[in-house]
Motif scaffolding. Structure first.
Motif, PDB file in Angstrom:
ATOM      1  N   THR A  61     -49.091  44.102  11.608  1.00  0.00           N
ATOM      2  CA  THR A  61     -49.927  44.563  10.495  1.00  0.00           C
ATOM      3  C   THR A  61     -50.556  45.912  10.826  1.00  0.00           C
ATOM      4  N   ASP A  62     -50.933  46.658   9.766  1.00  0.00           N
ATOM      5  CA  ASP A  62     -51.583  47.959   9.972  1.00  0.00           C
ATOM      6  C   ASP A  62     -52.859  47.792  10.778  1.00  0.00           C
ATOM      7  N   GLN A  65     -51.871  47.256  14.428  1.00  0.00           N
ATOM      8  CA  GLN A  65     -51.103  48.364  14.999  1.00  0.00           C
ATOM      9  C   GLN A  65     -51.888  49.657  15.111  1.00  0.00           C
ATOM     10  N   LYS A  66     -52.742  49.956  14.100  1.00  0.00           N
ATOM     11  CA  LYS A  66     -53.370  51.276  14.186  1.00  0.00           C
ATOM     12  C   LYS A  66     -54.834  51.349  13.779  1.00  0.00           C
ATOM     13  N   GLU A  67     -55.457  50.238  13.407  1.00  0.00           N
ATOM     14  CA  GLU A  67     -56.814  50.401  12.878  1.00  0.00           C
ATOM     15  C   GLU A  67     -57.935  49.815  13.730  1.00  0.00           C
ATOM     16  N   GLU A 115     -59.668  53.674  10.167  1.00  0.00           N
ATOM     17  CA  GLU A 115     -58.766  54.215   9.153  1.00  0.00           C
ATOM     18  C   GLU A 115     -59.181  55.644   8.859  1.00  0.00           C
ATOM     19  N   ASP A 194     -41.747  54.582   6.346  1.00  0.00           N
ATOM     20  CA  ASP A 194     -42.535  53.417   6.762  1.00  0.00           C
ATOM     21  C   ASP A 194     -41.856  52.129   6.294  1.00  0.00           C
ATOM     22  N   ARG A 198     -40.625  48.776   7.929  1.00  0.00           N
ATOM     23  CA  ARG A 198     -41.197  47.475   7.504  1.00  0.00           C
ATOM     24  C   ARG A 198     -40.120  46.472   7.139  1.00  0.00           C
ATOM     25  N   ARG A 205     -44.378  43.836   3.158  1.00  0.00           N
ATOM     26  CA  ARG A 205     -45.227  45.025   2.995  1.00  0.00           C
ATOM     27  C   ARG A 205     -44.546  46.101   2.148  1.00  0.00           C
ATOM     28  N   CYS A 209     -46.080  48.805  -1.174  1.00  0.00           N
ATOM     29  CA  CYS A 209     -46.150  50.219  -0.772  1.00  0.00           C
ATOM     30  C   CYS A 209     -46.573  51.045  -1.996  1.00  0.00           C
ATOM     31  N   GLY A 259     -52.569  42.383   3.395  1.00  0.00           N
ATOM     32  CA  GLY A 259     -52.137  43.015   4.648  1.00  0.00           C
ATOM     33  C   GLY A 259     -52.352  42.213   5.919  1.00  0.00           C
TER      34      GLY A 259
END
Ligand code: HAM
Length: 417
Positions: A61-62, A65-67, A115, A194, A198, A205, A209, A259
């Protein structure tokens, strides 16, 4: 120090007077509603082991992975500032055996997601969330949605819409993923970069989008339910039937994904037209979370309170909270400060808000401060009043000033007159 030194970190805000009063009012109203449905508050730590979130929210998940704000403490343990409330609450429930197996818990708490800040998207924000622990039950899901509608109603926020969908039973997940993957593979060239990734990691996901090209592809796909078991479809129907009975309007949206990976069966999102691109005020659903060797099932939601505030402001419902009686005690002569402070304490102990100047400012400055604070009453006391044992009481609404004795003063102020 430059002026930047006085600013909080980008994407985070101070919540200070006078705006904080609106937050307090909103929260107080919410607590009343939540208690009516049998929910009790839980406060879990802001910082948790990273694994609490990684496994439950989902590796692909976002958020994971990145938040997340991830850090290592002095002992080398990997920790994270919580990006959402459900995982921490489930960690708590898992650690309490049978005690909370059908617990109803709520939280009002700050969450952290690194974010890119923009309108409606912050790095520290506040969620009001509720979780009902227990195995799948369509009535509980519908009641959870009804409770959010109730909250919005009591806050005076109209115009929100509910989108509803299902993620199906866990056993359906593989069939759904495979079904969409097979349909999308020949169309991969039309998807954004992306989404091409995905397709392999978390194909659902792709369905939500925001890119124009991907939306074009997705709009012709069959609904998720077409890859699901009969039981999953029936469960969604049951939730809809209860919502209909409760007269709660919703739209079935087969493209609604959410998400986070822990969802199964019902998922939903509440949006508000006043909010622009980040228009979700609330999101929730039914879930199953693995915590150590236990799996906790439940249903819940979380509302973004900053977004609720913004939506409320757009409707000009700017309520600054309950003013009630506020007494401002004006002291003429420093030698009376101690005695007046004693009076102020007596009033406060009797439940009356009372403020006074403790540094010996002029009468004019004290009266100005009383006006600025929104005092409903001003009590003036100087040497002549002290000698006679009386008080000058001014009611700010009509500007009338009268001389009163201490018992009268107490009686009038206690009655809020
Ligand atoms: P979520 O959809 O990630 O769900 O977040 C819920 C709400 O938090 C969003 O609808 C939005 O209003 C607010 N929100 C999220 N990110 C931000 C941000 N960066 N800035 C401002 N507001 C934001 C969850 O967190 C799940 N734990 C909900 C849940 C509880 N599902 C089951 N139980």
């Amino acid at each position: 120090m430059g002026s930047d030194d006085f600013q909080p970190i980008q994407g985070m805000s101070d919540l200070a007077p006078p705006a904080i009063r609106r937050w307090q009012k909103l929260e107080a109203q919410a607590r009343i509603v939540l208690h009516r449905y049998g929910y009790e508050e839980i406060r879990t730590p802001v910082l948790e082991k990273l694994s609490v979130f990684e496994r439950s929210i989902g590796d692909t998940t976002d958020i994971v992975q990145k938040e997340m704000y991830v850090l290592e403490d002095r002992g080398g343990r990997k920790l994270a500032l919580r990006p959402e409330g459900t995982a921490g609450v489930m960690r708590f429930v898992a650690g309490h055996g049978q005690d909370f197996q059908d617990g109803r818990l709520y939280y009002i708490a700050p969450m952290f997601r690194c974010e890119r800040p923009q309108a409606g998207r912050k790095r520290q924000f506040h969620q009001l969330g509720a979780e009902a622990i227990g195995t799948p039950n369509a009535r509980v899901d519908a009641e959870m949605i009804a409770m959010q509608v109730h909250l919005l109603h009591d806050w005076g926020l109209e115009g929100a819409s509910i989108r509803l969908n299902t993620r199906g039973e866990p056993a359906d997940h593989a069939a759904v993923q495979q079904g969409f993957r097979d349909l999308l593979r020949p169309l991969a060239g039309r998807l954004c970069e992306d989404c091409r990734r995905r397709m392999e990691t978390n194909v659902l996901r792709v369905l939500d989008c925001k890119q124009e090209g991907c939306r074009e592809v997705v709009k012709d796909l069959p609904p998720v339910t077409s890859f699901m078991s009969e039981a999953s479809r029936a469960y969604l129907k049951d939730v809809c039937a209860v919502l209909d009975k409760l007269e709660i309007a919703y739209v079935l949206d087969p493209g609604l994904v959410r998400g986070l990976d822990y969802y199964r069966h019902t998922v939903w999102e509440l949006t508000h037209p006043a909010l622009g691109a980040q228009d979700a005020i609330s999101g929730g659903g039914r879930y199953g979370l693995k915590m150590g060797n236990r799996e906790i099932e439940g249903v819940g939601f979380a509302m973004g309170l900053e977004r609720v505030m913004t939506a409320l402001e757009s409707r000009h419902l700017d309520d600054t909270g309950e003013p009630g009686t506020l007494v401002w005690l004006v002291t003429l002569g420093d030698e009376l400060l101690d005695e007046n402070l004693e009076l102020a304490q007596t009033l406060r102990m009797r439940g009356i808000a009372c403020r006074m100047d403790l540094v010996g400012r002029s009468m004019k400055a004290q009266m100005r401060a009383a006006g600025r604070a929104g005092a409903t009453h001003v009590v003036i006391r100087g040497a002549s009043e002290a000698e006679k044992g009386v008080y000058q009481l001014k009611t700010m609404a009509d500007g009338v000033q009268r001389e009163v004795t201490l018992p009268d003063l107490m009686e009038i102020l206690a009655a809020g007159a």
